[in-house]
Design a protein around this motif. Sequence first.
Motif: not given
Length: 449
Positions: A263, A225, A276, A272-273, A221-223
């Motif tokens: 999240s 997202e 990362n 939101r994330r 996962c990415k910050k």
Amino acid sequence: MAFFEFNDRLEAIMSKAYIYRVIRTTTYLLYSLHCNACLFYWGSAHQGLGSTKWVYDGVGNSYIRCYYFAVKTLITIGGLPDPTTLFEIIFQGVNYFVGVFAFSIMIGQMRDVVGAATAGQTYYRACMDSTVKYMTSYRIPRHVQNRVKTWYDYTWQSQGMLDEQELLVQLPDKMRLDIAVDVNYSIVSKVALFQGCDRQMIFDMLKRLKSVVYLPGDYVCKKGEIGREMYIIKAGEVQVVGGPDGKTVFVTLRAGSVFGEISLLAVGGGNRRTANVVAHGFANLFILDKKDLAEILVHYPESQKLLRKKAKKMLTKDKKPDDKGEGKDTAQVIPPRPETPKLFKAALQVTEKSGIKGTFAVLKETYKSSTSLVPSTSSPMPPPSPVHRRSPVPPKPLDDEDDMVAETTDSSMLIRLSPTPHGDEILSVELQTGEDQPAQTEGEAEPKK
């Protein structure tokens, strides 16, 4: 019937039942050849040993020679002597007829056994070939194709299948729960987030988990997202990275760890994330979808409250003290001081250069005197707001209603702000030399767009 029941039960307890099926089919073939050899020896003895070229002549090992005749007859290899009597012709014809059907049935059964044993491998190869063909037709870059092939190879070698859900979906709900508890409960029960929750809620959650394999370097996962899943590490490691270059490792999470719960539970007003997460080596993760978790927690309100409480504690623990003390108070209670307008600065400069103390100069001196009279204290005090004093002299009527005009108390200076057809604004200052005669313009500010 006892023999066939024994075969079924033996296959049920064997991990590789296809090996037993191959052995059993081969035994059937050898036994059929044995029966045919015995019948040939009986027919030779009935005709008389060595009486014709077709019968057994009685030389050598009788069982081996008769068995060799049976093999050549059932498999229809040929090369046998022609029968001469009616009995020999009927016997040989029946042998050929039975041999064609019996041998073809056994060969077909052997093919089915081998095909069933390699059905999974065949399905894997078919899926991989189809994927490679698709990537080749769309000219996918070579490094992406290699990563896809690596995922197929590792997933098949580690799990023996590409998707576990395809196997479990055929089972009843109770059996799926039993399998999920035996396989995954030992991992999920060690997760700190779920400790103290209802046991039945965890059982319901086990049936919704999906196993996914990530390759080394894959972003889980990415910050920033939108968070729709929560992850539980089944095997392998993942790293939380960030920093200016995005490669600084903050923490390494191992088997049994959980992330993405903040999240998923929408704690703090968003989903939101916050970081990362990258797979460090091959990683097998359980994924719990947000929709599935919401459907489960509807029936367990106490567990829902406990999960939200734990997630809030985790979020508070991860925040820095500076972010708590300064972020919200500074933004809401003491807003930043707005910058002085450019038009106001230009008017002040013009009045200072002209040496006339008009409205702006009086306000400036009043502000300085009020700040100098206030005694200094240890605690900072906000500056007093300047008092706007309306000029006692009414403004002169203007021909253009769109112009904005200001005049000093002694009517010595007239400041005019005039719009232009292009949308700009022009600031002009006029000095009064006589009673009604305006002097030439001393200064003119730049147009403001």
